[in-house]
Design an enzyme around this catalytic site. Structure first.
Site, PDB file in Angstrom:
ATOM      1  N   ASP A 162      -3.139  -7.718  -4.391  1.00  0.00           N
ATOM      2  CA  ASP A 162      -3.409  -6.470  -3.704  1.00  0.00           C
ATOM      3  C   ASP A 162      -4.012  -5.438  -4.646  1.00  0.00           C
ATOM      4  O   ASP A 162      -3.619  -5.355  -5.821  1.00  0.00           O
ATOM      5  CB  ASP A 162      -2.092  -5.909  -3.138  1.00  0.00           C
ATOM      6  CG  ASP A 162      -2.252  -5.405  -1.724  1.00  0.00           C
ATOM      7  OD1 ASP A 162      -3.403  -5.210  -1.304  1.00  0.00           O
ATOM      8  OD2 ASP A 162      -1.230  -5.201  -1.051  1.00  0.00           O
ATOM      9  N   LYS A 210     -12.213  -3.035   8.884  1.00  0.00           N
ATOM     10  CA  LYS A 210     -12.138  -3.979   7.770  1.00  0.00           C
ATOM     11  C   LYS A 210     -13.233  -5.027   7.863  1.00  0.00           C
ATOM     12  O   LYS A 210     -13.847  -5.233   8.921  1.00  0.00           O
ATOM     13  CB  LYS A 210     -10.773  -4.668   7.757  1.00  0.00           C
ATOM     14  CG  LYS A 210     -10.467  -5.488   9.004  1.00  0.00           C
ATOM     15  CD  LYS A 210      -9.132  -6.211   8.892  1.00  0.00           C
ATOM     16  CE  LYS A 210      -8.841  -7.012  10.149  1.00  0.00           C
ATOM     17  NZ  LYS A 210      -7.673  -7.895  10.003  1.00  0.00           N
ATOM     18  N   HIS A 247      -8.564  -0.888   0.682  1.00  0.00           N
ATOM     19  CA  HIS A 247      -7.578  -1.952   0.460  1.00  0.00           C
ATOM     20  C   HIS A 247      -8.357  -3.256   0.257  1.00  0.00           C
ATOM     21  O   HIS A 247      -9.296  -3.532   1.009  1.00  0.00           O
ATOM     22  CB  HIS A 247      -6.674  -2.151   1.680  1.00  0.00           C
ATOM     23  CG  HIS A 247      -5.983  -0.922   2.175  1.00  0.00           C
ATOM     24  ND1 HIS A 247      -4.615  -0.788   2.174  1.00  0.00           N
ATOM     25  CD2 HIS A 247      -6.461   0.229   2.715  1.00  0.00           C
ATOM     26  CE1 HIS A 247      -4.273   0.376   2.705  1.00  0.00           C
ATOM     27  NE2 HIS A 247      -5.382   1.010   3.038  1.00  0.00           N
ATOM     28  N   GLN A 269       0.646 -11.014  -2.728  1.00  0.00           N
ATOM     29  CA  GLN A 269      -0.746 -10.652  -2.471  1.00  0.00           C
ATOM     30  C   GLN A 269      -1.422 -10.195  -3.762  1.00  0.00           C
ATOM     31  O   GLN A 269      -0.805  -9.525  -4.590  1.00  0.00           O
ATOM     32  CB  GLN A 269      -0.818  -9.516  -1.447  1.00  0.00           C
ATOM     33  CG  GLN A 269      -0.334  -9.901  -0.064  1.00  0.00           C
ATOM     34  CD  GLN A 269      -0.409  -8.715   0.882  1.00  0.00           C
ATOM     35  OE1 GLN A 269       0.132  -7.643   0.605  1.00  0.00           O
ATOM     36  NE2 GLN A 269      -1.080  -8.891   2.004  1.00  0.00           N
ATOM     37  N   ARG A 327       7.648 -10.770   5.319  1.00  0.00           N
ATOM     38  CA  ARG A 327       7.391 -10.611   6.754  1.00  0.00           C
ATOM     39  C   ARG A 327       8.255 -11.612   7.505  1.00  0.00           C
ATOM     40  O   ARG A 327       8.397 -12.765   7.080  1.00  0.00           O
ATOM     41  CB  ARG A 327       5.923 -10.895   7.088  1.00  0.00           C
ATOM     42  CG  ARG A 327       4.913 -10.205   6.170  1.00  0.00           C
ATOM     43  CD  ARG A 327       4.447  -8.886   6.678  1.00  0.00           C
ATOM     44  NE  ARG A 327       3.544  -8.257   5.721  1.00  0.00           N
ATOM     45  CZ  ARG A 327       2.237  -8.512   5.642  1.00  0.00           C
ATOM     46  NH1 ARG A 327       1.683  -9.384   6.466  1.00  0.00           N
ATOM     47  NH2 ARG A 327       1.488  -7.883   4.748  1.00  0.00           N
ATOM     48  N   CYS A 346       0.791  -1.236   0.000  1.00  0.00           N
ATOM     49  CA  CYS A 346       0.000   0.000   0.000  1.00  0.00           C
ATOM     50  C   CYS A 346       0.823   1.286   0.000  1.00  0.00           C
ATOM     51  O   CYS A 346       0.458   2.227  -0.726  1.00  0.00           O
ATOM     52  CB  CYS A 346      -1.027  -0.004   1.120  1.00  0.00           C
ATOM     53  SG  CYS A 346      -0.628  -0.900   2.580  1.00  0.00           S
ATOM     54  N   HIS A 361      -5.752  -1.190  -4.453  1.00  0.00           N
ATOM     55  CA  HIS A 361      -6.152  -0.024  -3.666  1.00  0.00           C
ATOM     56  C   HIS A 361      -7.023   0.867  -4.525  1.00  0.00           C
ATOM     57  O   HIS A 361      -6.639   1.236  -5.639  1.00  0.00           O
ATOM     58  CB  HIS A 361      -4.921   0.714  -3.149  1.00  0.00           C
ATOM     59  CG  HIS A 361      -4.112  -0.119  -2.216  1.00  0.00           C
ATOM     60  ND1 HIS A 361      -3.108  -0.965  -2.652  1.00  0.00           N
ATOM     61  CD2 HIS A 361      -4.199  -0.292  -0.871  1.00  0.00           C
ATOM     62  CE1 HIS A 361      -2.600  -1.606  -1.607  1.00  0.00           C
ATOM     63  NE2 HIS A 361      -3.241  -1.222  -0.522  1.00  0.00           N
TER      64      HIS A 361
END
Length: 649
Positions: free
Chosen positions: A390, A475, A521, A388, A370, A341, A392
């Site tokens: 991902d 979320k 997100h 991911q 991570r 992000c 946005h």
């Protein structure tokens, strides 16, 4: 004192009364049938004094599953007693056995031991036999509260219990529970009598465990058991365990040559093999197609970033335990990317935006890193480097609900496509007073309201979980139950009014003034690694045609049919299907068996008759077993398979 019964009536009792006293006051039959109780919603045993004014419900032998934590904990004490008797029969004194902690856990319990000689797996049936004998003795569980000095004398032979007592606050009540001649330091709660315990239990395994989880402490032997209210539940659980072993994605990953984890590359860093890469690309292509149709723009960002980027976003401060350490390059500090992000925020900021441009939907299959503890790593489902799906969405406040509904529709479509229909919806909101959350209260209230309104608009049942929000916004999580009944948190949608503030993102409004966008997100898969691992187990490696890395195996009956088989393979290949030919010297039955073991969904068998008529015989895997067809025109079959592949049937 008094307690309040489920019907609202008050029951007057003597000071210090227990749930058993309450049961006796209601009637002797209830006292005989009672197993445990709840007091103000908390499970308690029949021996512990009740608080004055408590709302209580008695649990009886009609509904023993309601007291599962108690009977599991009590069976742990019975097992501990049985271990003592097992070693006594071997000639060891009682004080030769030292005991660590022994809590109940989901589906069962464990107990840590320091033993004069290790228990072997083959000893567990004998321990079970002694446990059943102890249950048959009908021993009462009694609870005693003792002063600290007396407690220390009782456990003087056991350094682990002494340590536990010394670490407790001075004013902490110290209680012992006893059944027969077995006594242990324990806060409870317990069943009233061993004779009332269910016999549907099984000792599962032993392992080593550091005392109190500290690797500097001695290693104790941990024995695990499981228990249920009925034999049927135990049998179902044991069946699921066997099924879980059969479906284990690590095992199937090796057998189907999907992925490997190489110590020379590093722990938690999977290598995708050709078959696994095909599976991954099919998932990626599916999502890219959906995103294209829904107006997303693809972007690509680097795997590292300047440390200031993550400090600005707050990821560096708020996820410090899971970030890899920064590295210095030319007097600047960089970090492996923990999130996509912040990079997308900078892409949005790369040029001026107008209210007419919004929403801006940026999507990336971005790899992030991570730090996970070595002991927590698990195949594909817990890794240190993962990708991911991902995206946005940068939107005006008046667009948030509609955009949220669009993402909700996409995520539900994803789960239905893969047969994941047992889903619960969890809304994570702020926990009052928790300082980890950033941003204005008004932002949070607006974002939480938008999520709740969107979910209610489409009629989805949901729960609200305080404290489960991300540090920058609330979320919606999709918690999926797989075929083994296990729950996985997969997709997530987050409404974020705070990162645009931290990055000073704006758009020019209709009034000509700058305004803040709000970010959604979203990651329907969550991560490709984790989703794939779950998918392997969900399907047991038997992927549908469109997902299967190896889709069609053509099996010639004899060598003279090889050329025809290869001709068919080339036609299927040109049509976009993944087809192979098994022209080995094995017999046809062995070739069929090999294809079944490899979980190839479609087999085409060709011999003289098929070659002469340009036909095939098919053997296809279905949910019910195998479906066979003979005399199928090859051109018709090719068209059918291409349609099924393209439609992701």
């Amino acid at each position: 004192m008094h307690v309040i019964l489920p019907d609202g009536k008050q029951l007057e009792l003597q000071q210090g009364a227990t749930a058993l006293d309450a049961a006796k006051a209601i009637g002797p039959r209830l006292a005989q049938d009672a197993l445990a109780a709840t007091a103000n919603g908390e499970l308690v045993d029949l021996m512990t004094p009740l608080p004055d004014g408590a709302n209580i419900t008695l649990i009886t032998k009609k509904n023993p599953a309601d007291a599962a934590p108690l009977f599991r904990h009590s069976l742990g004490h019975v097992m501990s007693m049985a271990v003592g008797e097992f070693y006594k029969a071997k000639g060891y004194p009682a004080d030769a056995i030292k005991r660590g902690v022994g809590p109940y856990i989901e589906n069962g319990w464990y107990q840590d031991f320091d033993l004069p000689e290790p228990l072997r797996e083959e000893d567990l049936p004998e321990i079970e036999k002694i446990m059943r004998d102890i249950i048959g003795r009908g021993l009462e569980f009694t609870r005693t509260e003792v002063p600290r000095e007396e407690a220390l004398k009782k456990v003087a032979h056991d350094p682990y219990k002494v340590e536990l007592i010394n670490d407790l606050p001075e004013n902490e009540p110290l209680t012992f529970y006893q059944q027969g001649d077995y006594v242990d330091l324990c806060r409870g709660p317990h069943f009233p009598n061993t004779g009332k315990l269910p016999t549907s239990f099984k000792l599962m395994s032993t392992s080593g465990a550091y005392w109190r989880g500290n690797e500097k402490n001695p290693i104790l032997q941990r024995v695990y058991g499981v228990a249920f209210a009925t034999q049927k539940e135990l049998d179902e659980y044991l069946h699921l365990l066997e099924e879980a072993k059969r479906r284990d994605h690590r095992k199937l990953g090796r057998e189907l040559e999907l992925f490997t984890i190489d110590p020379m590359v590093g722990k938690g860093l999977p290598l995708w093999l050709p078959n696994g890469t095909i599976l991954r690309e099919e998932l990626t292509n599916f999502m890219k197609q959906q995103q294209f149709q829904r107006g997303y723009h693809p972007v690509v960002t680097p795997n590292i970033g300047n440390l200031e980027l993550y400090k600005t976003s707050g990821h560096y401060q708020n996820y410090s335990d899971s970030n890899f350490s920064p590295i210095t390059v030319d007097d600047e500090e960089y970090m492996l990317k923990p999130m996509n992000c912040p990079h997308h925020m900078r892409i949005y900021a790369s040029k001026p935006r107008s209210y007419r441009d919004l929403p801006v939907r940026l999507a990336e299959f971005g790899t992030v890193y991570r730090y996970e503890q070595s002991g927590e790593l698990n195949g594909l489902t817990r890794v240190r480097g993962f990708t991911q799906d991902d995206a946005h969405i940068f939107a005006r406040p008046d667009q948030i609900k509609q955009e949220f509904l669009g993402v909700l529709d996409l995520t539900v479509l994803v789960l239905k496509t893969f047969g994941m229909d047992d889903v619960r919806f969890r809304i994570g909101v702020r926990e009052p007073g928790n300082e980890k959350y950033v941003g204005e209260d008004s932002y949070w209230e607006m974002a939480e309201r938008q999520i709740i309104e969107a979910v209610e608009e489409v009629g989805l049942p949901y729960t609200i979980e305080p404290g489960d929000a991300a540090f920058y916004g609330p979320k919606l999580d999709f918690v999926v139950k797989d075929v083994l009944g296990r729950e996985w948190q997969l997709g997530t949608i987050q409404v974020d009014p705070n990162l645009p503030e931290r990055f000073d993102l704006t758009y020019v409004g209709e009034d000509g003034a700058p305004h803040r966008p709000i970010v959604i997100h979203r990651a329907p898969f969550g991560s490709l690694e984790r989703f794939t691992g779950i998918l392997i187990e969900h399907y047991a490696g038997n992927f549908p045609l469109w997902l299967a890395p190896r889709q069609v195996m053509i099996i010639p009956i004899a060598d003279r049919h090889n050329d025809y088989a290869w001709e068919l393979r080339e036609e299927l290949h040109r049509a976009g299907l993944r087809a192979e030919v098994d022209d080995s010297s094995n017999r046809m039955q062995a070739k069929v068996r090999s294809a079944e073991i490899s979980r190839i969904p479609v087999m085409l068998i060709v011999g003289d008759k098929e070659q002469e008529a340009r036909e095939v015989a098919t053997r296809e895997r279905t949910p019910e077993g195998h479906k066979e067809r003979k005399g199928v025109k090859f051109d018709d079959l090719k068209a059918e398979l291409v349609e099924r592949y393209r439609s992701r049937s």
